[in-house]
Scaffold this motif. Structure first.
Motif, PDB file in Angstrom:
ATOM      1  N   GLY A  28      53.442  58.286 -11.011  1.00 59.19           N
ATOM      2  CA  GLY A  28      54.692  57.754 -10.510  1.00 59.19           C
ATOM      3  C   GLY A  28      54.644  57.426  -9.053  1.00 59.19           C
ATOM      4  O   GLY A  28      53.678  57.727  -8.334  1.00 59.19           O
ATOM      5  N   THR A  29      55.724  56.778  -8.584  1.00 62.04           N
ATOM      6  CA  THR A  29      55.827  56.394  -7.187  1.00 62.04           C
ATOM      7  C   THR A  29      56.162  57.621  -6.332  1.00 62.04           C
ATOM      8  O   THR A  29      56.445  58.722  -6.841  1.00 62.04           O
ATOM      9  CB  THR A  29      56.899  55.321  -7.007  1.00 62.04           C
ATOM     10  OG1 THR A  29      58.169  55.865  -7.435  1.00 62.04           O
ATOM     11  CG2 THR A  29      56.586  54.094  -7.852  1.00 62.04           C
ATOM     12  N   SER A  30      56.130  57.402  -5.024  1.00 60.53           N
ATOM     13  CA  SER A  30      56.393  58.524  -4.108  1.00 60.53           C
ATOM     14  C   SER A  30      57.808  59.070  -4.287  1.00 60.53           C
ATOM     15  O   SER A  30      58.033  60.279  -4.169  1.00 60.53           O
ATOM     16  CB  SER A  30      56.179  58.056  -2.667  1.00 60.53           C
ATOM     17  OG  SER A  30      57.018  56.949  -2.374  1.00 60.53           O
ATOM     18  N   GLU A  31      58.787  58.201  -4.591  1.00 57.20           N
ATOM     19  CA  GLU A  31      60.159  58.679  -4.755  1.00 57.20           C
ATOM     20  C   GLU A  31      60.287  59.510  -6.032  1.00 57.20           C
ATOM     21  O   GLU A  31      61.029  60.506  -6.059  1.00 57.20           O
ATOM     22  CB  GLU A  31      61.120  57.492  -4.787  1.00 57.20           C
ATOM     23  CG  GLU A  31      62.588  57.866  -4.705  1.00 57.20           C
ATOM     24  CD  GLU A  31      62.949  58.555  -3.396  1.00 57.20           C
ATOM     25  OE1 GLU A  31      64.002  59.230  -3.352  1.00 57.20           O
ATOM     26  OE2 GLU A  31      62.177  58.427  -2.416  1.00 57.20           O
ATOM     27  N   PHE A  32      59.567  59.133  -7.083  1.00 53.02           N
ATOM     28  CA  PHE A  32      59.546  59.941  -8.304  1.00 53.02           C
ATOM     29  C   PHE A  32      59.022  61.344  -8.005  1.00 53.02           C
ATOM     30  O   PHE A  32      59.581  62.360  -8.446  1.00 53.02           O
ATOM     31  CB  PHE A  32      58.673  59.242  -9.351  1.00 53.02           C
ATOM     32  CG  PHE A  32      58.236  60.115 -10.494  1.00 53.02           C
ATOM     33  CD1 PHE A  32      59.107  60.434 -11.518  1.00 53.02           C
ATOM     34  CD2 PHE A  32      56.938  60.622 -10.540  1.00 53.02           C
ATOM     35  CE1 PHE A  32      58.689  61.238 -12.577  1.00 53.02           C
ATOM     36  CE2 PHE A  32      56.521  61.418 -11.585  1.00 53.02           C
ATOM     37  CZ  PHE A  32      57.401  61.724 -12.613  1.00 53.02           C
ATOM     38  N   ARG A  33      57.978  61.404  -7.211  1.00 56.56           N
ATOM     39  CA  ARG A  33      57.387  62.705  -6.882  1.00 56.56           C
ATOM     40  C   ARG A  33      58.305  63.503  -5.952  1.00 56.56           C
ATOM     41  O   ARG A  33      58.408  64.725  -6.066  1.00 56.56           O
ATOM     42  CB  ARG A  33      56.019  62.489  -6.241  1.00 56.56           C
ATOM     43  CG  ARG A  33      55.029  61.802  -7.173  1.00 56.56           C
ATOM     44  CD  ARG A  33      53.749  61.392  -6.442  1.00 56.56           C
ATOM     45  NE  ARG A  33      52.836  60.687  -7.332  1.00 56.56           N
ATOM     46  CZ  ARG A  33      51.974  61.275  -8.148  1.00 56.56           C
ATOM     47  NH1 ARG A  33      51.904  62.609  -8.177  1.00 56.56           N
ATOM     48  NH2 ARG A  33      51.188  60.577  -8.936  1.00 56.56           N
ATOM     49  N   ARG A  34      58.964  62.792  -5.031  1.00 58.44           N
ATOM     50  CA  ARG A  34      59.858  63.504  -4.116  1.00 58.44           C
ATOM     51  C   ARG A  34      61.054  64.104  -4.846  1.00 58.44           C
ATOM     52  O   ARG A  34      61.469  65.236  -4.571  1.00 58.44           O
ATOM     53  CB  ARG A  34      60.332  62.538  -3.025  1.00 58.44           C
ATOM     54  CG  ARG A  34      61.066  63.224  -1.876  1.00 58.44           C
ATOM     55  CD  ARG A  34      61.702  62.199  -0.964  1.00 58.44           C
ATOM     56  NE  ARG A  34      62.774  61.486  -1.646  1.00 58.44           N
ATOM     57  CZ  ARG A  34      63.997  61.985  -1.829  1.00 58.44           C
ATOM     58  NH1 ARG A  34      64.300  63.196  -1.399  1.00 58.44           N
ATOM     59  NH2 ARG A  34      64.911  61.285  -2.454  1.00 58.44           N
ATOM     60  N   LEU A  35      61.632  63.336  -5.782  1.00 59.15           N
ATOM     61  CA  LEU A  35      62.794  63.844  -6.513  1.00 59.15           C
ATOM     62  C   LEU A  35      62.458  65.092  -7.316  1.00 59.15           C
ATOM     63  O   LEU A  35      63.293  65.992  -7.467  1.00 59.15           O
ATOM     64  CB  LEU A  35      63.327  62.762  -7.454  1.00 59.15           C
ATOM     65  CG  LEU A  35      64.052  61.582  -6.783  1.00 59.15           C
ATOM     66  CD1 LEU A  35      64.416  60.525  -7.807  1.00 59.15           C
ATOM     67  CD2 LEU A  35      65.299  62.065  -6.060  1.00 59.15           C
ATOM     68  N   LEU A  36      61.225  65.145  -7.847  1.00 56.20           N
ATOM     69  CA  LEU A  36      60.831  66.307  -8.640  1.00 56.20           C
ATOM     70  C   LEU A  36      60.147  67.382  -7.818  1.00 56.20           C
ATOM     71  O   LEU A  36      59.899  68.482  -8.315  1.00 56.20           O
ATOM     72  CB  LEU A  36      59.903  65.869  -9.782  1.00 56.20           C
ATOM     73  CG  LEU A  36      60.533  64.975 -10.842  1.00 56.20           C
ATOM     74  CD1 LEU A  36      59.503  64.576 -11.876  1.00 56.20           C
ATOM     75  CD2 LEU A  36      61.706  65.681 -11.518  1.00 56.20           C
ATOM     76  N   GLY A  37      59.778  67.033  -6.555  1.00 57.55           N
ATOM     77  CA  GLY A  37      59.115  68.014  -5.716  1.00 57.55           C
ATOM     78  C   GLY A  37      57.706  68.335  -6.187  1.00 57.55           C
ATOM     79  O   GLY A  37      57.273  69.498  -6.128  1.00 57.55           O
ATOM     80  N   GLN A  43      65.445  70.283  -9.992  1.00 57.75           N
ATOM     81  CA  GLN A  43      65.544  71.029  -8.732  1.00 57.75           C
ATOM     82  C   GLN A  43      64.155  71.145  -8.135  1.00 57.75           C
ATOM     83  O   GLN A  43      63.272  71.803  -8.684  1.00 57.75           O
ATOM     84  CB  GLN A  43      66.156  72.414  -8.944  1.00 57.75           C
ATOM     85  CG  GLN A  43      66.393  73.157  -7.628  1.00 57.75           C
ATOM     86  CD  GLN A  43      67.197  74.430  -7.841  1.00 57.75           C
ATOM     87  OE1 GLN A  43      67.383  74.867  -8.970  1.00 57.75           O
ATOM     88  NE2 GLN A  43      67.681  75.019  -6.751  1.00 57.75           N
ATOM     89  N   ALA A  44      63.971  70.450  -7.027  1.00 59.30           N
ATOM     90  CA  ALA A  44      62.724  70.576  -6.285  1.00 59.30           C
ATOM     91  C   ALA A  44      62.770  71.848  -5.464  1.00 59.30           C
ATOM     92  O   ALA A  44      63.854  72.327  -5.090  1.00 59.30           O
ATOM     93  CB  ALA A  44      62.538  69.359  -5.381  1.00 59.30           C
ATOM     94  N   PRO A  45      61.614  72.413  -5.184  1.00 61.24           N
ATOM     95  CA  PRO A  45      61.596  73.667  -4.398  1.00 61.24           C
ATOM     96  C   PRO A  45      62.292  73.488  -3.055  1.00 61.24           C
ATOM     97  O   PRO A  45      62.049  72.537  -2.323  1.00 61.24           O
ATOM     98  CB  PRO A  45      60.094  73.942  -4.228  1.00 61.24           C
ATOM     99  CG  PRO A  45      59.441  73.241  -5.369  1.00 61.24           C
ATOM    100  CD  PRO A  45      60.260  72.020  -5.611  1.00 61.24           C
ATOM    101  N   GLY A  46      63.199  74.431  -2.741  1.00 59.81           N
ATOM    102  CA  GLY A  46      63.887  74.415  -1.458  1.00 59.81           C
ATOM    103  C   GLY A  46      65.017  73.416  -1.361  1.00 59.81           C
ATOM    104  O   GLY A  46      65.522  73.173  -0.263  1.00 59.81           O
ATOM    105  N   THR A  47      65.414  72.801  -2.472  1.00 61.11           N
ATOM    106  CA  THR A  47      66.500  71.817  -2.452  1.00 61.11           C
ATOM    107  C   THR A  47      67.548  72.209  -3.485  1.00 61.11           C
ATOM    108  O   THR A  47      67.224  72.901  -4.475  1.00 61.11           O
ATOM    109  CB  THR A  47      65.987  70.408  -2.760  1.00 61.11           C
ATOM    110  OG1 THR A  47      65.435  70.397  -4.081  1.00 61.11           O
ATOM    111  CG2 THR A  47      64.904  69.992  -1.758  1.00 61.11           C
ATOM    112  N   PRO A  48      68.788  71.764  -3.298  1.00 62.73           N
ATOM    113  CA  PRO A  48      69.810  72.071  -4.309  1.00 62.73           C
ATOM    114  C   PRO A  48      69.568  71.286  -5.596  1.00 62.73           C
ATOM    115  O   PRO A  48      68.806  70.331  -5.634  1.00 62.73           O
ATOM    116  CB  PRO A  48      71.109  71.626  -3.621  1.00 62.73           C
ATOM    117  CG  PRO A  48      70.687  70.600  -2.624  1.00 62.73           C
ATOM    118  CD  PRO A  48      69.340  71.028  -2.139  1.00 62.73           C
TER     119      PRO A  48
END
Length: 625
Positions: free
Chosen positions: A363-372, A417-422
């Motif tokens: 996936g793209t970087s945003e896909f990875r960021r959303l899932l952490g 929920q990604a680690p450290g995020t709501p």
């Protein structure tokens, strides 16, 4: 792809193309050459054979003239003519035998002037044939004259002693066939002065040695056979005889050999062209393979995400232009990718694909960021599921597997929920990449704020923003739901109005009047909670229907008296006084009541009846019910 592999591939394609062109052109040339050469050589062979036929005919004429001259000289002896005059048979027989032996003839015959045979020596079968050929109708046979009149060939007519001026000329010579053999016939007229005494008939066989010598001189095979027989591949007639044909024939072997040599030369040229094509393909492959490989390697790097990949080609030809176009495209793609990343980051939108065989996500970087998850490389399904809310994992994994079976697109909302995020809500879409459904691709977008906004809009569309009570729409939905649930029993709708709210607003301002409305709402709700009725724990409802009007739905009220008592209790609860912003405020209230099912069967009619009752009370007795 390596340079060696690219050269092999390019060289193979070029070799196939060039060798195909060489082979096709050689084949076409072979066909055209064979056809043209065959036609030309056959025409030349036929022309040569016609010339050979003319030569053979001339040789035969020369032979006949030679034989005729020889027997003409023999016939001039006085003893021969004297014995013919006396017709002394033994002497004539002696002369005939002697001539037969000396001249190696086949037949020597003496005939009288009327054509009757006097004596003969040789093959007796030829006597009558020779006599008929000389004296009778010779059916178009040709003869040769020898003498002072010269030599020539002309057709033989019918009648005794006719044609070729025999016996009126000097000598006649002709060909004839008998028993399949060829003979030369000489007819020499014998005279005593002007008196015709008879004639000498001489027949000599034309054997194989003579035919062979004539064949050598004419350049073609001379043979005798039936008219329908063929002696060679190509033939030409020389002379036609009764039931036989004198022909020259030749084979086509020399011409075939010429065509074979020409074909061999052309094939050799084609082989040389193929070798040159192979060499040219190797040179062209070396020329073109290297830049192609560089472009291919740069494309692979670009495909793997290396947006800085470029091609360095110092060439001025089309491949150099292609390299420049690639670099420009890569630069545009880099800028476009950066814009897409910024847009996806702002929109919290990402793309992904899942390979069922490998069980991995990309996936793209945003896909990875959303899932952490890790910023690069494939991600196992197990890792992705660990970042999905436990209550949503089965549904998410289920739609993936269902898609693999049915290849149907899907969409759903899951909590992640990604680690450290709501905790966030993401909207996931997926559709098949190909018909085999071995790979699925889709998108993911953070819709947390949008869902919250939608919930807020949905709440505001059904609630009063000031008091938090339900509005008219929610009141209508509640009543319609209650009416559909007829088994719940009768209920009452109480409409409560604040008679002097406008005066409060005019006196104390909007802020005070708004606070007053909030406290009125709280008292109505509190009163209903403090006075529960049997079966009405969760079925009472208070709503604000206008600036100064509230409605209350009371369950368990079976008659008008009970509804009136409930209305009095609510009026007493909201009548006042109120301490609002340091000000003591009192209001006058009125109430109107409508019963279901007695007063109306429909929700809108029920509300309208309650409002009508309130309006009548406010007009007739303010502060009453």
């Amino acid at each position: 792809m390596t340079l060696r592999g690219a050269m092999t591939s390019v060289a193979g394609r070029l070799a196939l193309l060039l060798c195909g062109l060489a082979a096709v052109s050689t084949g076409v040339a072979l066909v055209l050459q064979d056809r043209a050469l065959d036609q030309e050589l056959r025409g030349n062979a036929r022309d040569r054979l016609v010339a050979s036929a003319r030569t053979a005919d001339a040789l035969i004429g020369d032979h006949l003239r030679g034989v005729a001259s020889r027997y003409a000289a023999i016939s001039r002896t006085p003893e021969l003519r004297a014995n013919l005059q006396t017709r002394h048979a033994p002497t004539l027989s002696f002369y005939a035998s002697q001539l037969l032996r000396d001249q190696e003839a086949t037949l020597i015959a003496f005939v009288s002037s009327d054509g009757e045979s006097l004596t003969a020596a040789g093959d007796p079968r030829l006597i009558e044939v020779a006599r008929q050929r000389t004296l009778g109708d010779r059916g178009g046979a040709q003869c040769i004259e020898v003498g002072d009149a010269g030599a020539g060939a002309r057709p033989v007519g019918g009648g005794a002693w006719a044609g070729c001026r025999y016996p009126y000329g000097q000598v006649e010579a002709s060909l004839f066939a008998s028993g399949g053999d060829l003979y030369a016939l000489v007819a020499v007229p014998l005279r005593s002065g002007k008196q015709l005494e008879g004639g000498l008939l001489a027949v000599e066989a034309i054997g194989e040695p003579l035919l062979t010598r004539w064949s050598g001189l004419s350049g073609a095979t001379l043979h005798v056979g039936p008219l329908e027989a063929g002696g060679g591949e190509i033939e030409a007639p020389v002379r036609s005889l009764a039931h036989l044909d004198l022909r020259v024939s030749s084979t086509y072997q020399a011409e075939r050999e010429t065509i074979r040599r020409a074909r061999a030369n052309l094939v050799a040229s084609g082989v040389l062209a193929l070798l040159l094509a192979l060499g040219a393909s190797l040179l062209l492959a070396r020329r073109f393979a290297s830049p192609i490989v560089h472009i291919r390697e740069a494309t692979d790097r670009l495909n793997r995400g290396d947006l800085d990949s470029r091609v360095e080609l110092d060439r001025g030809d089309e491949l150099g232009q292609l390299g420049q176009a690639f670099n420009e495209l890569a630069s545009q793609l880099t800028a476009s990718q950066e814009r897409v990343r910024r847009a996806q980051r702002l929109a919290r939108f990402g793309n992904w694909y899942f390979d069922f065989e490998a069980g991995e996500f990309e996936g793209t970087s945003e896909f990875r960021r959303l899932l952490g998850i890790a910023p690069q490389g494939p991600v196992a399904l197990r890792v992705v599921l660990e970042h999905v809310h436990p209550e949503d994992r089965d549904e998410f994994e289920g739609v993936l597997q269902a898609h693999r079976v049915r290849s149907a697109p899907f969409r759903l909302d899951v909590r992640v929920q990604a680690p450290g995020t709501p905790e966030r809500i993401v909207h996931v879409r997926g559709h098949a990449r190909n018909r085999t459904a071995s790979r699925i691709e889709g998108s993911i977008q953070d819709v947390t704020e949008r869902r919250a906004a939608e919930e807020q809009i949905r709440y505001l569309s059904r609630h009063d923003p000031l008091t938090g009570l339900g509005n008219r729409d929610q009141a209508m939905e509640f009543l319609e739901r209650r009416i559909r649930d007829a088994a719940a029993g009768p209920f009452a709708v109480i409409m409560i109005g604040l008679d002097d709210l406008q005066e409060v607003t005019d006196t104390f301002g909007h802020a005070v009047s708004d606070q007053l409305l909030v406290e009125v709402a709280q008292r109505l709700v509190g009163n209903l909670r403090e006075a529960p009725r049997a079966g009405a724990e969760e079925t009472d409802m208070v709503a604000r229907l206008g600036d100064d009007r509230f409605s209350a739905v009371l369950e368990g009220v079976e008659h008008a008296r009970g509804a009136a008592a409930a209305a009095e209790r609510l009026l007493a609860a909201v009548r006042g006084p109120y301490d609002v912003g340091g000000e003591e405020v009192s209001v006058t209230t009125s109430a109107g009541v409508a019963m279901w099912p007695g007063d109306a069967a429909r929700a809108d009619t029920l509300l309208r009846n309650a409002e009508t009752a309130l309006t009548r009370v406010q007009r007739e007795q303010p502060g009453g019910t």
